[in-house]
Design an enzyme around this catalytic site. Structure first.
Site, PDB file in Angstrom:
ATOM      1  N   ASP A 110      56.883  30.097  28.849  1.00 34.14           N
ATOM      2  CA  ASP A 110      58.032  29.135  28.065  1.00 34.14           C
ATOM      3  C   ASP A 110      56.738  28.018  28.029  1.00 34.14           C
ATOM      4  OD1 ASP A 110      59.376  27.021  27.724  1.00 34.14           O
ATOM      5  OD2 ASP A 110      60.948  27.142  29.308  1.00 34.14           O
TER       6      ASP A 110
HETATM    7  C1  BGC Z   1      62.251  25.130  26.769  1.00 32.90           C
HETATM    8  C2  BGC Z   1      63.082  26.597  26.746  1.00 32.90           C
HETATM    9  C3  BGC Z   1      62.746  26.899  24.792  1.00 32.90           C
HETATM   10  C4  BGC Z   1      60.987  26.742  25.080  1.00 32.90           C
HETATM   11  C5  BGC Z   1      60.636  26.339  23.211  1.00 32.90           C
HETATM   12  C6  BGC Z   1      61.099  25.179  26.934  1.00 32.90           C
HETATM   13  O1  BGC Z   1      60.553  23.764  26.888  1.00 32.90           O
HETATM   14  O2  BGC Z   1      61.954  25.516  28.029  1.00 32.90           O
HETATM   15  O3  BGC Z   1      64.219  26.837  26.253  1.00 32.90           O
HETATM   16  O4  BGC Z   1      62.312  27.698  24.348  1.00 32.90           O
HETATM   17  O5  BGC Z   1      61.210  25.744  25.236  1.00 32.90           O
HETATM   18  O6  BGC Z   1      61.330  25.054  22.491  1.00 32.90           O
END
Ligand code: BGC
Length: 763
Positions: free
Chosen positions: A282
């Site tokens: 993530d």
């Molecule tokens: C979130 C994810 C997301 C990623 C990209 C993160 O802050 O936890 O769910 O896919 O950002 O946008």
């Protein structure tokens, strides 16, 4: 020597095949093709493939293209149009080995056409509708050059304080697992390599929904049985359905961050489950290993992550910076890097990008003249799915449906709220294209409309909350505040209410209140709006609350004040039309709650399928020394699986085909469902099973099957469910998945609480 030359020829043919239409043999053989490619890659090129970058409007495009051409970037996210991505793919095709880029995005509940938020999709209990929403999202995203989505999000959420409750499918393992599989199949269609499909990358692995106290990014501490039994199955279901990717969670699990968790990533995901796809971190999660306190510095963070099997690093530069040194010093092995690179290349292969890097980008001459054109939206589909997701919570005196001839006062800060209508994670949805409740009702009423609108209240009167909500969103203040004093707003709404036959109040949360990093300590409707509701109630006019929110709310007062309550969540581009369809009775509501509504925050957790306890509270038998909070009624406000209709349904004659079941046998559980009301309608018949005695404590009941059934007014139907040993299996203390002989209660109901029960014995 000769052998080496031949190998060289083979390898160079393979690399040419990246672009060629007439492909030589190796590309048909995935493993050989990737191995050949990897043999040609330098260490820098390999590490480049592990880098996933976010593209923001402010980023220097020229520099990015240079980096791509140098082989330093494997993929992007947040660049979402063909003309944005084509030059980057062109740059990749100028790179030494012409390894294609992939383009990712958070396509969560629609891409350009926004469908209801996932929690709302789950409320439909309609697998066809959910599939349809995911398929359209994939087609729209693929048509915009996207190759992969960071979805579905299948984190079980049992604490509605957590803002990301909105993004998941609720509290129940069985329901979420069913939807997980459906969404993966919908995104990937006939295969992740199809031009109208995108690869699914299930998230957040694992247990993100169980963050302590519902506070985002917090720790998770959980027994192995609970993990295996309740929280892990949805990820597994997505993987079994063929998800090509996994996004790793930001949280820790029993003291080890998921991003550094070799048990989670190797033992469970790869070995036990046999996952062969791409593991993406993530956002910034590798760097955060330092903050978690398991890595001294960036170097150690990169080492822990690559060792754990995190293939791609999202938006931090640690792999690029640290892996070469770690390799040189022998702290990691070449195989650690190679395994990760292989997964990235394999994912690109599976997305069809080696055969055609422009598979989804297409030719410039075919680009849409207007990316945002109305003709690119799927409005009718969105409207249909949205109305299936609405849940009727109250309807006293048949306040709903409304008569179109009535004089209606429409009030509330969410009546004209195009941004909120889309919900959070609204991908490429445009507020200007979303239908507000005001728009939808006005259209439904046509020329005869006697609708009067007054705002009535702001989302919140708390400046700090307002600032937080607007800080969270970059596209300039999304929570608009009417500067007039609160009382002036209320007076205006009360005047409109007094002149009307009925009041419709659109109240609840702004979408940012149910989002990442939006945990709440209260679950009530903000005070500014509660004041409005109180004033409206005082007018004595019939009061309909149209709720918009991304989590269960505590609605004790409102339940008493309102004559009707329609839970609409955040229902997407066509939300206003869909809600109007239900308000005016052009569609009979059929949604059921995928998550329990507590009476108060203090009751949390309130999930229905909790374990049995030694001193259970018995309704109707007050007394000390049973499990309860003495200062409130025990039990939820609205149970899991609950939702009304404009017609009435009854269940009768529940029967089991036998009182015993053999390990290899089948049991038929049946019930007669009758539509005893005056309108055609749909409802969800739900099958729950309780394992009465086990080697470890079992839940009081668990959803095991359901069926959404349409019946004409007065119609009756016998509904059958088949029960086999598989439905009775669970993870015991040794984590073996097996059924244990003994007594089982079978319950069938139209919600999880009001059920008919019969029992049988597993032999
Ligand atoms: C979130 C994810 C997301 C990623 C990209 C993160 O802050 O936890 O769910 O896919 O950002 O946008």
């Amino acid at each position: 020597m000769k052998k080496l030359c031949l190998l060289g020829l083979f390898v160079s043919l393979a690399s040419q095949s990246v672009l060629a239409d007439n492909l030589p043999a190796p590309i048909e053989n995935k493993d050989a093709f990737i191995s050949n490619l990897m043999k040609q890659m330098t260490l820098e090129e390999k590490i480049g493939q592990l880098r996933l970058i976010s593209i923001g409007p402010e980023m220097p495009r020229e520099m990015i293209r240079k980096e791509i051409a140098a082989g330093n970037i494997g993929g992007t996210f947040n660049s979402i149009t063909r003309d944005e991505n084509r030059p980057m793919q062109d740059a990749a095709m100028r790179s030494r080995l012409k390894i294609p880029m992939f383009f990712a995005y958070d396509v969560i509940h629609g891409h350009r056409t926004i469908f209801p938020i996932p929690l709302a999709l789950a409320s439909s209990w309609d697998m066809d509708a959910i599939y349809h929403s995911g398929r359209i999202a994939a087609q729209e995203a693929a048509a915009d050059s996207l190759d992969i989505t960071f979805a579905p999000m299948v984190d079980i959420s049992r604490d509605p304080r957590w803002g990301r409750t909105s993004e998941g499918f609720g509290e129940d393992t069985y329901l979420v697992s069913r939807i997980a599989g459906v969404m993966v199949k919908a995104f990937q269609g006939n295969g992740a390599n199809a031009a109208d499909s995108i690869m699914a990358s299930v998230k957040h692995f694992a247990l993100y929904g169980a963050v302590e106290g519902g506070r985002d990014y917090n720790t998770v501490d959980m027994s192995p049985v609970k993990m295996y039994q309740d929280y892990l199955p949805p990820y597994r279901a997505a993987i079994d359905a063929g998800a090509g990717g996994v996004m790793v969670a930001l949280n820790s699990i029993n003291g080890v961050p998921a991003t550094a968790n070799t048990w989670l990533m190797h033992d469970l995901l790869r070995k036990e489950w046999g996952f062969k796809g791409l593991a993406v971190s993530d956002h910034g999660a590798i760097f955060e290993l330092i903050k978690h306190g398991v890595a001294r510095d960036g170097r150690e963070a990169a080492k822990l992550a690559i060792k754990a099997g995190i293939d791609m690093s999202m938006n931090d530069s640690l792999y690029g910076k640290e892996l070469p040194g770690l390799l040189k010093s022998g702290e990691i092995e070449q195989s650690d890097i190679d395994n990760a690179v292989r997964e990235v290349l394999a994912a690109k292969y599976d997305m069809g990008l080696f055969k055609d890097p422009y598979l989804r980008i297409g030719k410039a001459e075919d680009d849409p003249a207007d990316t945002y054109a109305e003709s690119r939206l799927h409005r009718a589909d969105a409207r249909d799915v949205a109305r299936r997701s609405l849940v009727l919570l109250e309807n006293r005196n048949q306040t709903l449906p409304l008569k179109k001839s009535a004089k209606i006062a429409l009030v509330g800060p969410l009546a004209k709220a195009p941004i909120d209508m889309m919900g959070s994670w609204a991908a490429a949805g445009r507020p200007a294209q979303s239908v507000t409740l005001f728009d939808g009702m006005t259209r439904a009423l046509g020329a005869e409309s006697k609708l009067v609108y007054a705002r009535g209240a702001n989302i919140t009167g708390d400046k700090k909350v307002l600032d937080y909500l607007n800080f969270l969103n970059f596209d300039a203040p999304e929570v608009v505040d009417d500067p007039r004093p609160a009382q002036v707003l209320i007076d205006e709404a009360v005047k409109a209410a007094k002149d009307a036959d009925v009041v419709v109040a659109a109240v609840g949360e702004s979408r940012g209140m149910s989002h990442e990093s939006s945990s709440r300590t209260e679950l009530n409707i903000p005070a500014s709006q509660r004041e409005l509701i109180k004033a409206l109630k005082a007018t004595g006019k019939p009061l309909v609350l149209v709720l918009m929110n991304g989590r269960p709310l505590s609605l004790l007062e409102e339940q008493q004040q309102a004559d009707a309550i329609l839970e609409t969540w955040f229902s997407g581009t066509e939300g206003g039309n869909a809600i109007a369809d239900v308000l005016f009775g052009d569609y009979n509501p059929s949604g059921k709650l995928p998550i329990t509504f507590p009476r108060s925050v203090g009751q949390i957790p309130t999930y229905y399928n909790h374990l049995s306890i030694g001193r259970p509270f018995t309704p109707g038998k007050p007394g000390n020394y049973t499990s309860q909070y003495f200062d409130d009624i025990t039990g939820p406000l609205y149970p899991f699986g609950y939702g009304l209709s404009y017609t009435e349904f009854s269940l009768s004659d529940m029967a089991l085909s036998s009182t015993t079941l053999n390990k290899t046998g089948k049991l038929d559980a049946s019930v007669t469902l009758e539509n005893t009301g005056k309108r055609d309608g749909e409802t969800v018949v739900q099958l729950y099973i309780q394992d009465v005695t086990g080697s470890i404590i079992r839940p009081v009941k668990e959803l095991k099957n359901f069926r959404k059934v349409m019946l004409k007014a007065g119609e009756k139907k016998v509904i059958h469910f088949t029960i086999t040993e598989d439905d009775l299996k669970f993870f015991n203390a040794q984590l073996q998945y097996a059924a244990e002989p003994g007594k089982f209660n079978v319950q069938i109901g139209l919600d999880s609480q009001d059920v008919k029960q019969q029992s049988f014995e597993l032999l």
